[in-house]
Design an enzyme around this catalytic site. Structure first.
Site, PDB file in Angstrom:
ATOM      1  N   ASP A   1      -5.994  -8.181   1.634  1.00 31.32           N
ATOM      2  CA  ASP A   1      -6.230  -9.401   1.476  1.00 31.32           C
ATOM      3  C   ASP A   1      -7.078  -9.534   0.335  1.00 31.32           C
ATOM      4  O   ASP A   1      -6.966 -10.382  -0.366  1.00 31.32           O
ATOM      5  CB  ASP A   1      -6.760 -10.200   2.759  1.00 31.32           C
TER       6      ASP A   1
ATOM      7  N   ASN B   1       1.009  -1.105   0.029  1.00 30.36           N
ATOM      8  CA  ASN B   1      -0.109   0.002   0.111  1.00 30.36           C
ATOM      9  C   ASN B   1       0.905   1.174   0.199  1.00 30.36           C
ATOM     10  O   ASN B   1       1.887   1.201  -0.063  1.00 30.36           O
ATOM     11  CB  ASN B   1      -0.859   0.053   1.051  1.00 30.36           C
TER      12      ASN B   1
ATOM     13  N   GLU C   1       3.310   1.643   2.877  1.00 30.93           N
ATOM     14  CA  GLU C   1       4.408   0.894   2.985  1.00 30.93           C
ATOM     15  C   GLU C   1       5.388   1.231   1.997  1.00 30.93           C
ATOM     16  O   GLU C   1       6.636   0.890   2.340  1.00 30.93           O
ATOM     17  CB  GLU C   1       3.989  -0.631   3.028  1.00 30.93           C
TER      18      GLU C   1
END
Length: 319
Positions: free
Chosen positions: A257, A188, A191
């Protein structure tokens, strides 16, 4: 979307929700008293990726590490009931990760984490199991939550490449070198910034992500950006950007996820990468509108995709 089976590897956990009401503050300390009403359980981490993949119409094998405890049994039951083929390494030295969330009126009051990272020996055993499963799986998903299951991640990627498998990774932490050579990396925005540093504007973001993709020898770098949507950086192609499909954001738990599951399921079913990214973007928009770690179904995505395409006329990603 049914296609070839996808091998999902990584850290799995049990998400536990304690729901109740709060009518008073404790006389013992200035904290709310949760009057417990019910509990529900959900597969988390790599197990959530696998469960979402099946709910979206795909086929998944989950290779993961579990303890020999009640949480492991509960998680195994959830995964198998979801239609996932479970191949777990059980270890008495490991505590299956369990996250307990105390919830009132869809507001989280407290989270309790119960965990003990996997040992080096357990991680090595999982790596050996994965290497044995690779020949039956063209698509491999690595879901890293830094609990130890992917301690041998570089070896897994190397063996997968030798088997002509295509590896997609949901990373964790700031050491992206361990994911070098993956087919696709999906951080993301936060990150990515932790690895390359902050950027001043969109042009700087594009330069930084293009350089990161090249440095790590990735075929594709897919960055999820919250309200800014999704950006895809591919070798020998211009960057592509897609606006968010989310209509409302209720809870971001497990949204990453869902993106990975939808992406892998679509690709294993024969869709192009661009179409798979669009599919994943719509699925993520549905996931963040649900409370807690949740699965998104194929029917929900198809309905939402039709509405999204109608709103945006031609939903093709723009360079």
């Amino acid at each position: 979307m049914k296609g070839s089976p996808v091998l999902v590897v990584g850290d799995s956990m049990l998400d536990c929700y304690w729901q109740g009401r709060v009518d008073r503050i404790s006389p013992e300390a200035p904290v709310p008293v949760l009057c417990f009403e019910r509990e529900w359980l959900h597969a988390g981490g790599a197990a959530n990726v696998a469960a979402n993949l099946v709910a979206l119409g795909g086929t998944a094998t989950l290779a993961t590490l579990l303890g020999e405890d009640d949480a492991a049994q509960q998680l195994s039951t959830l995964v198998e009931e979801a239609g996932v083929r479970l191949r777990a390494v059980h270890s008495a030295d490991m505590v299956t990760t369990k996250k307990i969330r105390a919830v009132c009126s869809h507001h989280q009051l407290l989270r309790v984490d119960i965990e003990r990272p996997a040992s080096e020996d357990d991680a090595k055993t999982l790596c050996e199991l994965v290497c044995g499963l690779l020949p039956a799986h063209r698509w491999v998903v690595l879901s890293d939550y830094h609990k130890g299951a992917l301690s041998h991640c570089p070896n897994m990627i190397d063996h997968a490449r030798r088997q002509d498998c295509l590896v997609m990774v949901d990373p964790k932490g700031t050491n992206f070198e361990r994911y070098r050579g993956a087919w696709l990396l999906k951080p993301n925005e936060k990150e990515a910034a932790a690895v390359v540093g902050a950027w001043a504007d969109e042009a700087a973001f594009i330069r930084a992500m293009s350089q990161l993709r090249e440095h790590l020898a990735l075929e594709h770098l897919l960055v999820t950006r919250g309200e800014r949507g999704i950006s895809l950086f591919s070798a020998h192609r211009q960057p592509l950007h897609m606006p968010t499909a989310a209509r409302e954001v209720f809870d971001v738990s497990g949204a990453g996820d869902t993106v990975l599951a939808a992406l892998a399921g679509s690709l294993s079913g024969g869709q192009t990468l661009q179409d798979a990214v669009h599919h994943a973007n719509v699925a993520a928009g549905l996931a963040v509108a649900k409370f807690g770690t949740a699965t998104v179904t194929s029917a929900e995505v198809q309905e939402a995709r039709g509405k999204h395409d109608a709103r945006h006329k031609t939903p093709a990603m723009t360079g």
